[in-house]
Design an enzyme around this catalytic site. Structure first.
Site, PDB file in Angstrom:
ATOM      1  N   ALA A   1      38.161-105.072  35.228  1.00 32.62           N
ATOM      2  CA  ALA A   1      38.792-103.792  36.016  1.00 32.62           C
ATOM      3  C   ALA A   1      37.520-102.726  35.927  1.00 32.62           C
ATOM      4  CB  ALA A   1      40.056-103.533  35.574  1.00 32.62           C
TER       5      ALA A   1
ATOM      6  N   GLU B   1      40.141-116.948  37.475  1.00 30.34           N
ATOM      7  CA  GLU B   1      40.761-116.854  38.896  1.00 30.34           C
ATOM      8  C   GLU B   1      40.593-115.700  39.591  1.00 30.34           C
ATOM      9  OE1 GLU B   1      43.659-117.041  36.079  1.00 30.34           O
ATOM     10  OE2 GLU B   1      43.664-119.136  35.637  1.00 30.34           O
TER      11      GLU B   1
ATOM     12  N   ASN C   1      40.069-111.189  47.434  1.00 27.05           N
ATOM     13  CA  ASN C   1      39.206-110.098  46.850  1.00 27.05           C
ATOM     14  C   ASN C   1      37.787-110.456  46.929  1.00 27.05           C
ATOM     15  OD1 ASN C   1      38.410-108.450  45.001  1.00 27.05           O
ATOM     16  ND2 ASN C   1      39.787-108.808  43.287  1.00 27.05           N
TER      17      ASN C   1
ATOM     18  N   TYR D   1      31.190-112.013  41.046  1.00 23.82           N
ATOM     19  CA  TYR D   1      31.057-113.395  40.282  1.00 23.82           C
ATOM     20  C   TYR D   1      30.039-114.260  40.997  1.00 23.82           C
ATOM     21  CZ  TYR D   1      35.434-111.622  38.833  1.00 23.82           C
ATOM     22  OH  TYR D   1      36.496-110.786  38.278  1.00 23.82           O
TER      23      TYR D   1
HETATM   24  C1  LIG Z   1      35.537-106.266  41.379  1.00 25.06           C
HETATM   25  C2  LIG Z   1      35.300-105.122  40.437  1.00 25.06           C
HETATM   26  C3  LIG Z   1      35.375-105.194  39.048  1.00 25.06           C
HETATM   27  C4  LIG Z   1      33.733-104.635  40.798  1.00 25.06           C
HETATM   28  O1  LIG Z   1      33.357-103.945  39.923  1.00 25.06           O
HETATM   29  P1  LIG Z   1      32.070-102.769  40.295  1.00 25.06           P
HETATM   30  O2  LIG Z   1      31.351-102.038  38.974  1.00 25.06           O
HETATM   31  O3  LIG Z   1      32.192-102.127  41.568  1.00 25.06           O
HETATM   32  O4  LIG Z   1      30.800-104.113  40.410  1.00 25.06           O
HETATM   33  P2  LIG Z   1      29.048-103.611  40.635  1.00 25.06           P
HETATM   34  O5  LIG Z   1      28.903-102.577  40.855  1.00 25.06           O
HETATM   35  O6  LIG Z   1      28.601-104.362  39.543  1.00 25.06           O
HETATM   36  O7  LIG Z   1      29.056-104.772  41.878  1.00 25.06           O
HETATM   37  C5  LIG Z   1      28.062-105.775  41.976  1.00 25.06           C
HETATM   38  C6  LIG Z   1      28.063-106.451  43.346  1.00 25.06           C
HETATM   39  O8  LIG Z   1      29.448-106.888  43.468  1.00 25.06           O
HETATM   40  C7  LIG Z   1      29.631-106.887  44.869  1.00 25.06           C
HETATM   41  N1  LIG Z   1      30.533-105.821  45.240  1.00 25.06           N
HETATM   42  C8  LIG Z   1      31.300-105.026  44.589  1.00 25.06           C
HETATM   43  N2  LIG Z   1      31.983-104.295  45.294  1.00 25.06           N
HETATM   44  C9  LIG Z   1      31.995-104.510  46.324  1.00 25.06           C
HETATM   45  C10 LIG Z   1      32.729-104.145  47.624  1.00 25.06           C
HETATM   46  N3  LIG Z   1      33.581-103.151  47.414  1.00 25.06           N
HETATM   47  N4  LIG Z   1      32.469-104.861  48.656  1.00 25.06           N
HETATM   48  C11 LIG Z   1      31.409-105.592  48.748  1.00 25.06           C
HETATM   49  N5  LIG Z   1      30.817-106.166  47.743  1.00 25.06           N
HETATM   50  C12 LIG Z   1      31.115-105.533  46.473  1.00 25.06           C
HETATM   51  C13 LIG Z   1      28.485-106.245  45.420  1.00 25.06           C
HETATM   52  O9  LIG Z   1      27.403-107.731  45.828  1.00 25.06           O
HETATM   53  C14 LIG Z   1      27.599-105.634  44.255  1.00 25.06           C
HETATM   54  O10 LIG Z   1      26.410-105.536  44.320  1.00 25.06           O
HETATM   55  P3  LIG Z   1      25.528-104.259  45.219  1.00 25.06           P
HETATM   56  O11 LIG Z   1      26.316-102.909  44.932  1.00 25.06           O
HETATM   57  O12 LIG Z   1      24.342-104.221  44.754  1.00 25.06           O
HETATM   58  O13 LIG Z   1      25.691-104.590  46.620  1.00 25.06           O
HETATM   59  C15 LIG Z   1      36.004-103.782  40.957  1.00 25.06           C
HETATM   60  O14 LIG Z   1      35.903-103.541  42.180  1.00 25.06           O
HETATM   61  C16 LIG Z   1      37.344-103.774  40.486  1.00 25.06           C
HETATM   62  O15 LIG Z   1      37.628-103.325  39.455  1.00 25.06           O
HETATM   63  N6  LIG Z   1      38.360-103.995  41.412  1.00 25.06           N
HETATM   64  C17 LIG Z   1      39.607-103.942  41.127  1.00 25.06           C
HETATM   65  C18 LIG Z   1      40.200-105.065  39.934  1.00 25.06           C
HETATM   66  C19 LIG Z   1      39.790-106.559  40.249  1.00 25.06           C
HETATM   67  O16 LIG Z   1      40.086-106.832  41.548  1.00 25.06           O
HETATM   68  N7  LIG Z   1      39.267-107.270  39.415  1.00 25.06           N
HETATM   69  C20 LIG Z   1      38.993-108.494  39.337  1.00 25.06           C
HETATM   70  C21 LIG Z   1      40.036-109.373  39.161  1.00 25.06           C
HETATM   71  S1  LIG Z   1      39.461-110.975  39.436  1.00 25.06           S
END
Ligand SMILES: CC(C)(COP(=O)(O)OP(=O)(O)OC[C@H]1O[C@@H](n2cnc3c(N)ncnc32)[C@H](O)[C@@H]1OP(=O)(O)O)[C@@H](O)C(=O)NCCC(=O)NCCS
Length: 155
Positions: free
Chosen positions: A74, A107, A112, A119
């Site tokens: 998260a 998972e 999402n 990943y």
């Molecule tokens: C999923 C999550 C952990 C990503 O964290 P983050 O710090 O924003 O991720 P990053 O900045 O490292 O992103 C890496 C890549 O992932 C992809 N990505 C991340 N957020 C994205 C979005 N909103 N839309 C499309 N691609 C996305 C992109 O390819 C991104 O690279 P880029 O920014 O150079 O294009 C975050 O959105 C989150 O906490 N979501 C809610 C909780 C959740 O869903 N957890 C996962 C449960 S399995």
């Protein structure tokens, strides 16, 4: 990864902001009681990403023999899309290599897209589907797995 970001082991003093972020991110958040035993279990690895003293995100896995299962990932909504999630998963992958795991798997809700993309960019591949696995709302889970290359044992 921002110069201000540091990764540290997730400790009990960080649980209050972790539990807040759980509630923001997930419809069925983990409780304090769910986290507590994980933090001291040698089979678990939990990391917190800190930015200027504030929790930016967290992630963790549990290993079973040479298998690794990512439990939670998260990132704070205001700090998303800045590489925090990437830094956390990379660090878990490195720890998995140190523990000589064969794979790290997780998972994710099929819908999402941000998490799936994150990943996938780090080498996780689709490995199966669990129909109706999630509740609130009901949704299929996609299994995504990173297989360590043979002989990949980072020291
Ligand atoms: C999923 C999550 C952990 C990503 O964290 P983050 O710090 O924003 O991720 P990053 O900045 O490292 O992103 C890496 C890549 O992932 C992809 N990505 C991340 N957020 C994205 C979005 N909103 N839309 C499309 N691609 C996305 C992109 O390819 C991104 O690279 P880029 O920014 O150079 O294009 C975050 O959105 C989150 O906490 N979501 C809610 C909780 C959740 O869903 N957890 C996962 C449960 S399995």
């Amino acid at each position: 990864m921002s110069a201000e970001l540091t990764l540290v082991p997730l400790t009990v003093d960080l649980l209050p902001p972790v539990l807040e972020l759980e509630k923001v991110c997930f419809s069925l958040p983990w409780s304090r009681e769910a986290f507590l035993p994980e933090l001291t279990d040698p089979d678990c690895c939990w990391l917190a990403a800190m930015e200027r003293g504030t929790l930016a995100g967290y992630a963790g896995f549990r290993s079973v023999l040479d298998e690794g299962y990512i439990s939670n990932v998260a990132v704070s909504p205001v700090l998303r899309r800045q590489g925090v999630g990437t830094a956390l998963i990379r660090a878990l992958l490195e720890e998995g290599a140190r523990r000589r795991l064969r794979f790290l798997t997780l998972e994710v809700r099929v819908g999402n897209a941000p998490a799936r993309r994150l990943y996938e960019r780090l080498g996780f591949r689709e490995a199966g589907l669990r129909p109706g696995y999630y509740e609130k709302p009901r949704e299929d889970a996609l299994l995504m797995t990173y297989f360590y290359p043979e002989g990949d044992t980072a020291e």
